[in-house]
Design an enzyme around this catalytic site. Structure first.
Site, mmCIF file in Angstrom:
data_model
loop_
_atom_site.group_PDB
_atom_site.id
_atom_site.type_symbol
_atom_site.label_atom_id
_atom_site.label_comp_id
_atom_site.label_asym_id
_atom_site.label_seq_id
_atom_site.Cartn_x
_atom_site.Cartn_y
_atom_site.Cartn_z
ATOM 1 N N HIS A 137 0.824 -1.218 0.000
ATOM 2 C CA HIS A 137 0.000 0.000 0.000
ATOM 3 C C HIS A 137 0.859 1.271 0.000
ATOM 4 O O HIS A 137 0.309 2.371 -0.033
ATOM 5 C CB HIS A 137 -0.931 0.018 1.211
ATOM 6 N N ASP B 174 -4.521 -13.269 2.893
ATOM 7 C CA ASP B 174 -5.786 -12.915 3.534
ATOM 8 C C ASP B 174 -7.012 -13.139 2.656
ATOM 9 O O ASP B 174 -8.111 -12.704 3.005
ATOM 10 C CB ASP B 174 -5.758 -11.469 4.052
ATOM 11 N N HIS C 247 -6.474 -7.364 -0.450
ATOM 12 C CA HIS C 247 -6.625 -5.926 -0.613
ATOM 13 C C HIS C 247 -5.894 -5.481 -1.886
ATOM 14 O O HIS C 247 -4.783 -5.953 -2.171
ATOM 15 C CB HIS C 247 -6.047 -5.171 0.587
ATOM 16 N N ASP D 283 -2.850 -10.574 -2.665
ATOM 17 C CA ASP D 283 -3.426 -10.146 -1.389
ATOM 18 C C ASP D 283 -4.908 -9.841 -1.596
ATOM 19 O O ASP D 283 -5.321 -9.468 -2.691
ATOM 20 C CB ASP D 283 -2.689 -8.895 -0.914
#
Length: 438
Positions: free
Chosen positions: A109, A237, A150, A148
């Site tokens: 991120h 995740d 996200h 991931d």
């Protein structure tokens, strides 16, 4: 005899956002215990490496920290980035076939401009490793597959104008999960259109959906792009037990993906089901990357994994078909995007640093050059708690910039400094490999 897989561990005992935060050292310690218990470090196919410390030059090759990157990070960040570089060096020096860096803090991120920490990330571990490889090993075409849950918005930001980096991210739909981005329409700026591939998946996507995307879209696109190296930004995740998301991937689903993807280097990102998922997912990936059977890696509570719905299956198939069409027409779409934009492509956006409580506003402009991928400028302002308004202007000169773009980039930052509207001025010159604060 060359080993099949190199492993790097760095649990970062001395770094945490808070003592109860889900991004904590136990994420790696439970995996480490499982690996030792299974005797994987005793296998002749696997070799463990100690992480090195990344240098600030490695970080400044990617990031522009406001006021400087040293004020924003700790030694733990340098070891995490250094761990990824260690894994990459083991592969490039032909000591191992592949490598997996299980390190934290994570990084996907973290964007080029850095005012603080967002999504648990301050610096981008994979991007620092990629640019280290380009600088020291002459790697050119790179594919990063972000798995991931996200969206990897930081990695996307760093390579959004780079036609030689294919960034593929599949993730839970941004309408339902942080950071709220990662839609199909985000395909790269006109000079690199199509080299950013976002695949937003519905909540509840399981192994079936993951492997439809992998088999029918990602693997064929990788085959077309022909990268020099494949990086897996390995978030765990998407697992059905993860407390921060709503997907339904199993350890077997992850292991089969690693087996098919055959990434040269994997770098750990997220994954917060510390006891129920991470030991199984990571062991499955390790075995798959080492060329060892992973069929017996099954979670004790696998019966809790929900089934993928028919509606989700149909939605995913429609999206795969849409992306297959975009990929086929990417050159035509890029040509039209350049015609529509003219000499410069611009974008404005707001970026929130959830961990630091900072709101940033950015204006970005990239020159659409017919001879190279063009230089670009970034204007940023952010109100940082305790430090007041921080403003900066930066010009970035890509490694393949033509002489005209290189001169224009330097002129742009010099002109901005003369006008004096910002607090800090930076020139990031990738050809000469330096970051200068003017």
């Amino acid at each position: 005899m060359k080993k099949q897989l190199g492993l790097v561990f760095f649990p970062a005992f001395d770094w945490a956002i808070s003592s109860t935060h889900p991004e904590r050292q136990e994420r790696l310690l439970y995996t480490r215990d499982q690996i030792v218990e299974e005797g994987l470090l005793d296998l002749p196919a696997i070799k463990e490496y100690k992480p090195r410390l990344a240098e600030y030059a490695d970080v400044n090759r990617v990031h522009i920290g406001i006021p400087d990157i040293a004020a924003l990070i700790t030694d733990a960040h340098l070891v995490s980035a250094g761990g990824a570089i260690t894994a990459a060096q083991a592969v490039m020096n032909k000591e191992v076939e592949r490598a997996f860096a299980l390190v934290r803090p994570p990084g996907h991120h973290a964007m080029r401009m850095v005012h603080g920490t967002r999504g648990f990330c301050t610096i981008n571990i994979e991007a620092i490793m990629v640019e280290h490889l380009r600088q020291h090993y002459g790697i050119n075409k790179v594919a990063i597959v972000d798995t991931d849950v996200h969206h990897g918005d930081g990695t996307q930001d760093i390579f959004y104008h780079d036609p030689n980096t294919l960034f593929i991210s599949f993730h839970q739909d941004g309408r339902t999960l942080y950071p709220g981005t990662g839609f199909i329409e985000e395909m790269g700026s006109p000079n690199a259109l199509g080299t950013t591939m976002n695949i937003p998946l519905p909540p509840g996507t399981g192994d079936q959906g993951l492997h439809t995307v992998l088999d029918e879209l990602i693997l064929p696109v990788l085959n077309d792009f022909k990268p020099d190296i494949i990086i897996n930004s390995a978030g765990q995740d998407n697992h059905y037990s993860d407390p921060l998301a709503n997907m339904a991937i199993t350890a077997q689903g992850y292991a089969r993906m690693a087996d098919k993807l055959k990434a040269d280097i994997a770098v750990l990102e997220g994954g917060y089901s510390i006891e129920d998922a991470l030991p199984y997912v990571n062991v499955g990936i390790i075995l798959a990357m080492a060329g060892i059977s992973y069929k017996k890696v099954v979670e004790p509570d696998i019966h809790k994994c929900p089934s993928q719905s028919k509606a989700t299956t149909e939605y995913i198939q429609t999206m795969v078909t849409k992306w297959q069409d975009i990929w086929r027409r990417r050159d035509v779409l890029a040509k039209q995007a350049k015609l529509d934009a003219g000499d410069f492509w611009h974008r404005k956006r707001s970026i929130y640093y959830d961990d630091s409580g900072i709101s940033e506003y950015q204006k970005e402009s990239i020159r659409l050059c017919s001879h190279c991928s063009g230089y670009y400028t970034v204007e940023t302002e952010a109100d940082r708690p305790g430090a007041g308004l921080q403003t900066a202007f930066a010009a970035v000169i890509p490694r393949a910039a033509c002489p005209s773009c290189k001169a224009a980039g330097k002129d742009a930052v010099a002109a901005a400094k003369r006008q004096g509207h910002h607090k800090y001025y930076f020139l990031q010159d990738k050809q000469q490999d330096y970051l200068e604060k003017l």
